[in-house]
Design an enzyme around this catalytic site. Sequence first.
Site, PDB file in Angstrom:
ATOM      1  CG  MET A   1      -2.239   0.587   0.912  1.00 17.01           C
ATOM      2  SD  MET A   1      -3.310   0.499   2.336  1.00 17.01           S
ATOM      3  CE  MET A   1      -4.891   0.317   1.579  1.00 17.01           C
ATOM      4  CB  CYS A   2       3.059   3.287   0.344  1.00 15.98           C
ATOM      5  SG  CYS A   2       4.293   2.004   0.602  1.00 15.98           S
TER       6      CYS A   2
END
Lengths: 299, 247
Positions: A1-2
């Site tokens: 994700m991030c």
Amino acid sequence: MCGIVGLFLKTEKYRPRLGQFTARMLHEMRERGPDSAGFAVYDRGAEGLTRITVLAEGARPDWGAAAAGLEAVLGAEVSVRPVRDHAVLETAGDGRRARRWLIENDPDIDVLSYGSQIEIYKSVGDPDLVVERYDLESRSGTHAIAHTRMATESAVTTNGSHPFATGADTCLVHNGSLSNHNQLRARLERVGESFQTENDSEVAAGFLSWRLREGDTLTEALERALAELDGFFTFAIGIADGFAILRDPIACKPAVVAETDDWVAMSSEYRAIAQLPDVGHAEVWTPAPGRIYTWSLAA
Amino acid sequence: MSPAADEAPPDPSSAVAVTVDLGETSRRELNRMLHQAQAGSFRVLNPRGAHGLACGLDARVSVEIEGSVGYYCAGMNKQGSVSVNGNAGTGLAENIMSGTVRITGSATMSAGATGCGGLVVIEGDAGSRCGISMKGVDIVVGGSVGHMSAFMAQAGNLVVLGDAGADLGDSIYEARLFVRGDVESLGSDAVQKEMRPEHVAALARLLDAAGMEADPGDFRRYGSARGLYNFHIDDIDAELSARREAS
């Protein structure tokens, strides 16, 4: 994700509050990246001086010795401003040379950035704690780029955290993953880039540093990046006087941009942008796949 | 009014809309309130890009959200009517079963994804993969749609008053796509098709339902060339004789 955030302040109005706004935005991206966080802040700096932000994680840093070593190599004075496990070294000497010397001669030190305007701080842990530890809220400046990380391609370590910077005042945050970074890293090393991690995103930062050093404009460098980087990416990029956004042509990784007369903000999600003043009057859009967006302070 | 947990639940059958301020009430509390209601209308303030607002409605309630929303707004909607005065993030009205979802602004990726029924109206633009794997939903977009829209679309209608991005209708089954503007490129197995009177009539009904002013005669229709289907009618004789031999 991030989670990614970028904030570029076009006018003086909010520059004293750059850090405060960036911290608010980053807070909203905690759930996208609870592993670690980092931020780059750009300010006007001091004429003729280069700042080198260094990190000595888990070590007992002898900043004095590092500065003395650098002074001998650069033939210029080096001052030290420690910030917890980071330090900002300031010198009139050559920043690129200083970076390389530190990487080659001090195994306890990671060089996070160098340039006349940039400082980078990063750490593992809750993004809110990282913000507090390095006092992001007190920072003023022209632009900031920050990241919350959920590691997929390499371990949860501070030096795997973003932003990545290998060249003067140039940094990048990345949501996604590159598939040709090993090949590119080897190629870039042959043309003089040096890397400190196995991370794919550091290679993207190195690619841009290389092109900018070769004289490309930011737009030209990003055109090359589109042609040569293989994989998924949404990038937010900072240079001394500019800001850019680039998504790969498939554009799976989210991004939203908003712009008013005073600021440009980008993030993985709108809720980060919703924290900014006058957001109700902002023009909001999704950056198109494979299209280069740049803003410049020079304009 | 922003009901606290210890107050009596609001009466959604009253003619006046119940106002819920997300500055004071949690998203979970809002969604619980909406799920418990059997009718009535709600007005939601200060959404500030929050995810999962007004998801999983299964009653004739109407919800008006004042501001931009995050991911999956009005997801899985059944019977409900949700309108957003703002923009929406990824997955607006994903897997909608029935009812109506309308936004005044633009939506990012995958609006109306996998929707089985109902109507989704986006007055602005929709991003990439609008109507991906749609299975019966009608989607009307006032502006343009991004790349890979109606990817693997199976049933329903996608109406675009503006332009469509690259690879429209890639690997499409039986959905109908109507585009008034330019199509950057068609995806694999998508083709332009004749606009027959029944299509003009169907499109006029869709535009009317969406409240969009446009002449159905200005649109082109796209659909499946049916070249990617596993089953080919031309192969039926070979298939049948193979079965006879096997039995």
